[in-house]
Scaffold this active site. Structure first.
Site, PDB file in Angstrom:
ATOM      1  N   ASP A   1       3.717  -8.288  12.326  1.00 45.80           N
ATOM      2  CA  ASP A   1       4.827  -7.628  13.077  1.00 45.80           C
ATOM      3  C   ASP A   1       4.870  -9.058  13.907  1.00 45.80           C
ATOM      4  OD1 ASP A   1       6.528  -7.026  14.459  1.00 45.80           O
ATOM      5  OD2 ASP A   1       5.930  -5.039  14.869  1.00 45.80           O
TER       6      ASP A   1
HETATM    7  C1  NOJ Z   1       8.488  -6.276  16.605  1.00 50.58           C
HETATM    8  C2  NOJ Z   1       8.897  -5.221  15.461  1.00 50.58           C
HETATM    9  O1  NOJ Z   1       7.861  -4.083  15.583  1.00 50.58           O
HETATM   10  C3  NOJ Z   1       9.057  -5.581  14.387  1.00 50.58           C
HETATM   11  O2  NOJ Z   1       9.848  -3.977  13.768  1.00 50.58           O
HETATM   12  C4  NOJ Z   1      10.292  -6.067  14.300  1.00 50.58           C
HETATM   13  O3  NOJ Z   1      11.049  -6.322  12.557  1.00 50.58           O
HETATM   14  C5  NOJ Z   1       9.931  -7.023  14.673  1.00 50.58           C
HETATM   15  N1  NOJ Z   1       9.434  -7.330  15.650  1.00 50.58           N
HETATM   16  C6  NOJ Z   1      10.833  -8.126  14.224  1.00 50.58           C
HETATM   17  O4  NOJ Z   1      11.769  -8.202  15.618  1.00 50.58           O
END
Ligand code: NOJ
Length: 871
Positions: A285
């Site tokens: 993530d």
């Molecule tokens: C953080 C989020 O938890 C995730 O779901 C997302 O895809 C990424 N940021 C990228 O924006």
């Protein structure tokens, strides 16, 4: 890191003898939520699944010709705000591989123009419609492709919805592993049929937003989950997703059993890559990457957006724990070259597997600006500029699918005196800001970080800009010339209704991702709890005090308490419209005025009181130290808990009325494949097809800065200033994680194919039921199949568990349709923590299979071996 504990060690020692004769009491002995995540090394390599053989062969050829710099380039993002997408890798242009664009999200292409804002996952779950689930996946994939997104960051099946206040439950499909698993698999198949790579997320245990992330001195919480619960609940939809061939998996921010997911070798190497046989690549993530070598050895394949390793994890200066550091760790021998080769092979094989080598578009949009031209690398101090937005319209006719989903998800919870559907000449008074537009304009808050006007989706990275919106107000006004609107959350005291006037009151409840706080709610619904926002309860009660007939329309991310008004006599109808996306208005009027009957069903339970949930599913807030979040309720979340605790909820899981009624008749259970053993047939060994590369450490010069290279400040490159010095530094001082080994683990017996042992997916019974429209209006019915496993399995198991569902076509009055739903071996199994395998009752003896319209409205029962009856 994966520290081990004495407790875990003892349990592991118990494994060999226990495996020989697993007994019920031993089987439960590893059900303990306090364990530390055990080490699992080395990373299983990809390339042994026949469906991926061609892609791996091509990848093998290509990766064999790559330099170290090219390999590292594909594993590491170029840095936050260093390109058009949420994140992008470096490229290997010499070999035809462009930078790969990874971009949100689960309901549409985020933060761009001319793209559909589909209804989010929770709404899709409420349709219980497999065809729509797939069709939306195709639409998402087509739009991702049209915008040049290689990897679309969805679907989301984690959170599973353990915590009713959890901020991101709405991105997923509902609080049940099978519902999530079926919907995720169909979404992935749809998306990937277009060539886009799906990215199922977040692995695993990301059940609350508050303190999800290690940032600025705080440490992400640890979800402490016992092995059986992990398998039977939280990993279940990921297994379905891998079975569907998902190309990538995003790990979550939190720890699992005290080991951060980005470097949790048990989760990535053990569960995902070995047991589930995952062939694609694992990505962090965003900014979840906190260690270099440990995460590499734990099985991570890609770092996004690439930055990391700075104290506090703030990506200010352009630093990565991979990029040049990964190059260094290869040159000095700390990370075995075959680990890097496997990382890159997985990425390139996935790219081939989806056909992205054939004319896949480059990104034609930018998340950084809505202007046509702008900086190419906004994260750099000085960036070259150019055309960044080409405003490509990718919507096609996807509004039709979006509207069908929003409509067929609408769940009728109450309809006293058949007040719905409305007649076109009914006199209507419409209340609530949730019926109207955002007064500050469409998309006034970035990432939907405000609750103004009709609630179409939650907030955060799982949102998308609305390309257009017809509000409920506009849609109602378009149909009725007898409607008056009071688009305010304060009930107008001057109103004196006529006896026949009908009040329609719109209320909502919002939540989202933790980087935005909306009206005091930091993602999770910590401030408003499960109550309607903006004093919605008061609005309904005020309307009920004056009108004889009140229809409540709810837009919500999850369960909302209704006790203050649901039993008031004037509150005649309640429509739960979930989160409708861009088609909020028309989908609602389709139902309100009776063009379609409501056919949505609740993808979660609605309780009478929040205290009806186990206390362990509350949001945990703790300013200092790491939060330990033990999943002590085990398998008992949502309806599983309500049944066990014998609590009657306000509305049970799966509930949903229609304007008509349905008879369920002739339930039958047909044996398909024999279930003649407790455990599935032994898996086959992995075939000998895993790509083999030379293991010699590449020349240091491969990661030297190219001559006359024009560096961009903060951009992450694979190069080292002095590669020769890096190569000389031997790795023998590196403190490898405890339990690290390069000797492959024995093949896990529960593995053997994508998603696990292929024998788990054998259909063992087929359930059939005839559904007849017994009312006077047309409508669609949903049949839900719940299984009750026998006590002979020797473990405490939830009384009923949803395992399958189907939805009829639109049935005219009197018309029937026979629905068929297949149950697999896995559907009837429990996870045997000692044998580390799925255990089923032999021949299905003692299994009851129910088919019904909700978990509390069962219409037919079949007992394996002794026939079926109507209930
Ligand atoms: C953080 C989020 O938890 C995730 O779901 C997302 O895809 C990424 N940021 C990228 O924006």
């Amino acid at each position: 890191m994966a520290p081990s504990s004495l407790k875990w060690a003892l349990l592991c020692v118990a494994l060999p003898w226990a495996q020989a004769s697993p007994s019920a009491s031993v089987l439960q002995s590893r059900d303990e939520a306090e364990a530390y995540s055990p080490p699992y090394y080395p990373t299983p390599k990809g390339g042994w699944i026949s469906d991926w053989a061609e892609a791996y062969e091509k990848a093998h050829k290509l990766v064999s010709n790559m330099t170290l710099a090219e390999k590292v380039n594909l594993t590491t993002g170029t840095g936050i705000y260093m390109g058009p997408c949420a994140g992008q890798t470096g490229s290997a242009l010499r070999l035809g591989i462009p930078q790969l664009c990874l971009h949100d999200g689960p309901l549409g292409v985020r933060n761009t123009d001319h793209a559909t804002a589909f209804p989010p996952g929770i709404t899709v779950g409420a349709t219980f419609d497999k065809e729509l689930m797939h069709r939306r996946g195709v639409g998402l994939g087509e739009e991702a492709r049209g915008k040049g997104v290689n990897v679309l960051l969805g679907p989301s099946v984690g959170p599973l919805g353990r915590k009713p206040r959890g901020g991101r439950n709405w991105e997923g499909f509902g609080m049940d592993p099978s519902l999530q698993g079926v919907a995720s698999a169909l979404t992935i198949q749809g998306m990937q049929s277009t060539g886009a790579i799906a990215c199922v997320k977040h692995l695993i245990g990301n059940e609350q937003e508050v303190h999800r992330m290690s940032l600025l001195g705080t440490q992400a919480y640890s979800s402490n989950i016992d092995d059986r619960t992990l398998h039977e609940l939280y990993l279940w939809p990921f297994a379905d997703s891998v079975k569907a061939g998902v190309g990538s998996v995003m790990i979550s921010y939190n720890d699992v059993n005290r080991s951060s997911c980005s470097q949790n070798s048990k989760v990535i190497n053990g569960l995902l890559k070995d047991e589930l046989g995952f062939q694609g690549f694992v990505v962090t993530d965003w900014l979840a990457h906190i260690s270099g070598v440990s995460s590499t050895l734990a099985g991570l394949d890609m770092s996004m957006p690439g930055d990391g390793g700075i104290p506090g994890n703030i990506p200010l200066l352009g630093h990565s724990v991979w990029g040049p550091e990964l190059s260094r760790s290869i040159l000095n021998g700390t990370v075995p070259l075959d680990r890097l080769n496997d990382m890159v092979t997985r990425i390139v094989a996935t790219w081939y597997q989806m056909g992205q080598d054939q004319d896949y578009p480059l990104p034609n949009f930018s998340v950084n600006t809505e202007d046509a031209e702008g900086p190419l690398y906004p994260g750099a101090l000085f960036s070259p500029t150019g055309v960044v937005n080409q405003f490509v319209d990718v919507q096609s006719d996807h509004n039709v699918t979006a509207r069908a989903i929003a409509r067929d998800a609408i769940t009728l919870l109450k309809n006293q005196d058949n007040i719905l559907p409305l007649r076109r000449n009914d006199s209507l008074k419409v209340f609530g800001s949730d019926a109207g537009p955002d007064p500050d304009g469409l998309n006034s808050c970035s990432d939907k970080g405000c609750n103004k006007g009709v609630l179409t989706m939650g907030w955060g990275s799982g949102s998308a800009r609305l390309p257009s919106l017809v509000t409920p107000q506009e849609a109602i006004a378009n149909i009725s010339s007898h409607a008056e609107f009071f688009i305010t959350d304060k009930f107008p005291s001057s109103i004196t209704p006529n006896p026949n006037d009908i009040a329609i009151v719109f209320i909502n409840s919002d939540s989202g991702e933790n980087y935005i706080t909306v009206e005091g709610n930091p993602g999770d619904r910590t401030k408003d709890g499960l109550y309607a926002w903006h004093k919605g309860d008061d609005l309904v009660k005020a309307a009920a005090a004056k009108f004889h007939s009140v229809v409540v329309v709810l837009h919500a991310v999850g369960p909302v308490l209704m006790e203050e008004w649901i039993d008031l006599a004037p509150v005649k109808a309640v429509l739960h419209a979930h989160l409708p996306g861009q088609e909020a208005g028309w989908s609602l009027t389709d139902i309100l005025f009776g063009d379609s009957s409501p056919s949505g069903h609740l993808p979660y339970t609605i309780p009478r009181s929040e205290s009806d949930y186990p206390s362990s599913v509350a949001i945990i807030q703790q300013p200092f130290g790491q939060i330990q979040d033990p999943f002590t309720e085990g398998l008992y979340i949502d309806y599983r808990h309500f049944q066990k605790a014998n609590i009657t909820p306000r509305f049970p899981f799966g509930f949903g009325l229609s304007y008509t009624t349905f008879n369920f008749s002739r339930p039958s259970l047909v044996p398909i494949n024999p279930l003649d053993s407790e455990y599935p047939a032994p898996r086959s060994p992995k075939p000998d097809t895993i790509p083999i590369y030379p293991t010699d450490i590449p020349p240091a010069a491969e990661v030297a800065w190219p001559k006359h290279f024009n560096r961009i400040w903060r951009y992450l490159y694979p190069y080292l200033d002095n590669p020769a010095a890096a190569a000389k530094n031997s790795s023998n001082t590196y403190p490898y994680p405890e339990g690290y080994s390069t000797t492959p683990q024995p093949d896990p017996r529960a593995g053997g194919g994508e998603g696990g042992n292929p024998a788990l997916w054998e259909v063992v019974f087929s359930v059939q039921v005839q559904v007849t429209n017994a009312g006077a209006r047309k409508g669609r019915a949903v049949a839900q199949v719940y299984v009750e496993l026998p006590a002979s399995l020797g473990v405490d198991t939830p009384q009923l568990q949803l395992r399958q569902f189907e939805k009829t076509a639109v049935l005219a009055p009197g018309q029937s349709e026979t629905l068929t739903m297949d149950l697999t071996r896995k559907d009837l199994s429990v996870w045997d923590v000692v044998a580390q395998d799925w255990k089923a009752p032999v021949n299905g003896d003692g299994v009851n299979v129910y088919v019904g319209e909700s978990v509390a409205d069962l219409r037919g029962r079949c007992t394996v071996g002794s026939g079926c009856s109507k209930l």
